[in-house]
Scaffold this motif. Structure first.
Motif, PDB file in Angstrom:
ATOM      1  N   LEU A 117       9.624  -2.048  -9.424  1.00 48.67           N
ATOM      2  CA  LEU A 117      10.512  -3.170  -9.116  1.00 48.67           C
ATOM      3  C   LEU A 117      10.509  -3.472  -7.619  1.00 48.67           C
ATOM      4  CD1 LEU A 117      13.608  -2.504 -11.418  1.00 48.67           C
ATOM      5  CD2 LEU A 117      11.931  -4.354 -11.619  1.00 48.67           C
ATOM      6  N   GLN A 118      10.491  -2.421  -6.815  1.00 47.60           N
ATOM      7  CA  GLN A 118      10.449  -2.606  -5.357  1.00 47.60           C
ATOM      8  C   GLN A 118       9.167  -3.323  -4.945  1.00 47.60           C
ATOM      9  OE1 GLN A 118      11.048   1.039  -3.172  1.00 47.60           O
ATOM     10  NE2 GLN A 118      10.328   0.148  -1.248  1.00 47.60           N
ATOM     11  N   LEU A 119       8.048  -2.934  -5.544  1.00 47.66           N
ATOM     12  CA  LEU A 119       6.771  -3.563  -5.240  1.00 47.66           C
ATOM     13  C   LEU A 119       6.792  -5.052  -5.600  1.00 47.66           C
ATOM     14  CD1 LEU A 119       3.275  -2.112  -6.026  1.00 47.66           C
ATOM     15  CD2 LEU A 119       3.820  -4.428  -6.687  1.00 47.66           C
ATOM     16  N   LEU A 120       7.277  -5.367  -6.801  1.00 51.97           N
ATOM     17  CA  LEU A 120       7.331  -6.768  -7.228  1.00 51.97           C
ATOM     18  C   LEU A 120       8.262  -7.581  -6.339  1.00 51.97           C
ATOM     19  CD1 LEU A 120       7.407  -6.327 -11.111  1.00 51.97           C
ATOM     20  CD2 LEU A 120       5.487  -7.110  -9.700  1.00 51.97           C
ATOM     21  N   ASP A 121       9.340  -6.952  -5.875  1.00 51.86           N
ATOM     22  CA  ASP A 121      10.263  -7.641  -4.981  1.00 51.86           C
ATOM     23  C   ASP A 121       9.591  -7.964  -3.645  1.00 51.86           C
ATOM     24  OD1 ASP A 121      12.987  -8.588  -4.342  1.00 51.86           O
ATOM     25  OD2 ASP A 121      12.963  -6.955  -2.884  1.00 51.86           O
ATOM     26  N   VAL A 122       8.767  -7.047  -3.147  1.00 56.26           N
ATOM     27  CA  VAL A 122       8.023  -7.298  -1.911  1.00 56.26           C
ATOM     28  C   VAL A 122       7.073  -8.481  -2.097  1.00 56.26           C
ATOM     29  CG1 VAL A 122       6.271  -6.380  -0.339  1.00 56.26           C
ATOM     30  CG2 VAL A 122       8.203  -4.952  -1.021  1.00 56.26           C
ATOM     31  N   LEU A 124      11.598   7.175 -14.326  1.00 54.82           N
ATOM     32  CA  LEU A 124      12.421   6.089 -13.802  1.00 54.82           C
ATOM     33  C   LEU A 124      12.166   5.849 -12.314  1.00 54.82           C
ATOM     34  CD1 LEU A 124      15.876   6.586 -15.574  1.00 54.82           C
ATOM     35  CD2 LEU A 124      14.262   4.693 -15.864  1.00 54.82           C
ATOM     36  N   TYR A 125      11.847   6.915 -11.586  1.00 55.03           N
ATOM     37  CA  TYR A 125      11.603   6.727 -10.153  1.00 55.03           C
ATOM     38  C   TYR A 125      10.390   5.833  -9.933  1.00 55.03           C
ATOM     39  CZ  TYR A 125      11.330   7.672  -5.178  1.00 55.03           C
ATOM     40  OH  TYR A 125      11.311   7.521  -3.808  1.00 55.03           O
ATOM     41  N   ARG A 126       9.352   6.062 -10.731  1.00 56.58           N
ATOM     42  CA  ARG A 126       8.163   5.212 -10.615  1.00 56.58           C
ATOM     43  C   ARG A 126       8.480   3.784 -11.048  1.00 56.58           C
ATOM     44  NH1 ARG A 126       2.386   5.337 -13.713  1.00 56.58           N
ATOM     45  NH2 ARG A 126       3.773   4.746 -15.397  1.00 56.58           N
ATOM     46  N   ALA A 127       9.311   3.611 -12.085  1.00 56.82           N
ATOM     47  CA  ALA A 127       9.713   2.274 -12.517  1.00 56.82           C
ATOM     48  C   ALA A 127      10.495   1.564 -11.417  1.00 56.82           C
ATOM     49  CB  ALA A 127      10.544   2.356 -13.791  1.00 56.82           C
ATOM     50  N   GLY A 128      11.325   2.337 -10.700  1.00 61.76           N
ATOM     51  CA  GLY A 128      12.055   1.757  -9.580  1.00 61.76           C
ATOM     52  C   GLY A 128      11.123   1.303  -8.469  1.00 61.76           C
ATOM     53  N   LEU A 129      10.084   2.088  -8.207  1.00 63.08           N
ATOM     54  CA  LEU A 129       9.083   1.693  -7.216  1.00 63.08           C
ATOM     55  C   LEU A 129       8.354   0.419  -7.650  1.00 63.08           C
ATOM     56  CD1 LEU A 129       7.534   5.172  -6.320  1.00 63.08           C
ATOM     57  CD2 LEU A 129       8.907   3.715  -4.805  1.00 63.08           C
ATOM     58  N   LYS A 162       0.830  -1.208   0.000  1.00 65.12           N
ATOM     59  CA  LYS A 162       0.000   0.000   0.000  1.00 65.12           C
ATOM     60  C   LYS A 162       0.862   1.255   0.000  1.00 65.12           C
ATOM     61  CE  LYS A 162      -3.526   2.417   2.716  1.00 65.12           C
ATOM     62  NZ  LYS A 162      -4.423   2.356   3.904  1.00 65.12           N
ATOM     63  N   THR A 163       1.903   1.259   0.811  1.00 66.18           N
ATOM     64  CA  THR A 163       2.804   2.414   0.869  1.00 66.18           C
ATOM     65  C   THR A 163       3.436   2.678  -0.489  1.00 66.18           C
ATOM     66  OG1 THR A 163       3.292   2.038   3.205  1.00 66.18           O
ATOM     67  CG2 THR A 163       4.881   3.336   1.946  1.00 66.18           C
ATOM     68  N   ILE A 164       3.904   1.621  -1.155  1.00 64.46           N
ATOM     69  CA  ILE A 164       4.555   1.776  -2.457  1.00 64.46           C
ATOM     70  C   ILE A 164       3.561   2.231  -3.512  1.00 64.46           C
ATOM     71  CG2 ILE A 164       5.830   0.586  -4.277  1.00 64.46           C
ATOM     72  CD1 ILE A 164       6.899  -1.314  -2.088  1.00 64.46           C
TER      73      ILE A 164
END
Length: 288
Positions: free
Chosen positions: A152-157, A145-150, A133-135
């Motif tokens: 990847l972070q979401l998928l990693d979670v 790119l910042y949103r794309a990085g988020l 939810k936070t992401i």
């Protein structure tokens, strides 16, 4: 319930989309499927979730990941907190949104397993929901790119979560080709429109079209159900909704759901739900 195949494209400057919208509390919804993967975070609602051949009640906040062509919908019956607007954040993407090479890297082993399980639909629970939810809320206000990085972070979670369950049965698979998905779409649409009437095998097979024998094999392979079993689950699901709404008693619900025999209705309801219609009403504290 109408069955819709959605075919939409991303804006030219985006490789995935994320949006937030308020939910309408309504009794009916359309069963949908699409080639894109979907992440849905639903808040402050209770109702019924349909994913593949899985039909379950839900309440509160829930987080689901859906794979390509997986039929799904949510029916929203009420809010948990009447003072808070119910809402959903929806993210659509393709697994290779950053290029096909990403999924060949050793670091992507967890993602490949995640996407494999997504074919059945994944319901996440526990702390994973809060982290995602936070992401997602961050992604709503970011670009580039910042949103794309988020992303990847979401998928990693999600890939690293151990608080989840798959929803649809392992053998439920209608995704091999868009042609097969279109066939299933036509069959589902016919059944959802006509489940209150007698439905013959010949009539359904003619829709595809196939011989009855070929259709039975096709339908069983794609849904892990015979046509009779599938129609029974749709009728019982509709009956359960009517009982939850409390506008009909058991006998009236029987006839409103495609049955003309109360004994047969009671048997089918217990086969699917594990309890009788009256026990179901008592469980949900709904007066018949």
């Amino acid at each position: 319930m109408q069955y819709i195949y959605e075919n939409f494209t991303f804006p030219p400057d985006q490789s995935f989309t994320v949006r937030s919208e308020m939910l309408e509390i309504k009794k009916y919804a359309s069963l949908k499927s699409h080639v894109n993967f979907e992440i849905a975070l639903i808040e402050n609602c209770c109702g019924k979730r349909f994913v593949g051949d899985n039909i379950e009640d839900f309440s509160g906040t829930e987080l689901v990941l859906l794979g390509s062509y997986l039929p799904h919908c949510w029916q929203y019956y009420s809010t948990i907190d009447p003072n808070v607007e119910p809402k959903v954040i929806v993210l659509h993407f393709f697994p290779d949104f950053l290029g096909k090479d990403l999924l060949t890297k050793p670091e992507a082993a967890g993602l490949n397993e995640l996407f494999k399980n997504a074919a059945k639909g994944i319901l996440f629970t526990g702390a994973t929901i809060g982290r995602v939810k936070t992401i997602l809320n961050q992604m709503l206000s970011e670009t580039g790119l910042y949103r794309a990085g988020l992303m990847l972070q979401l998928l990693d979670v999600l890939a690293g979560s151990d608080s989840y369950k798959t929803l649809s049965s392992p053998s439920f698979s209608i995704v091999e080709t868009s042609n097969e998905a279109n066939k299933i779409n036509r069959v589902f649409d016919y059944i959802f429109k006509n489940f209150k009437q007698d439905i013959s095998l010949n009539d359904v097979a003619d829709i595809v079209p196939m011989s009855t024998g070929a259709f039975c094999r096709f339908f069983k392979q794609k849904t892990n159900r015979t046509l009779v079993e599938f129609i029974k689950e749709i009728r019982v699901g509709h009956a359960a909704k009517l009982l939850m709404e409390g506008n009909y008693n058991v006998t009236e619900t029987c006839y409103q759901s495609g049955y003309n025999n109360i004994s047969n209705f009671n048997k089918h309801f217990k086969d699917v739900k594990g309890l009788s219609p009256r026990e179901f009403i008592k469980q949900y504290k709904i007066s018949a």
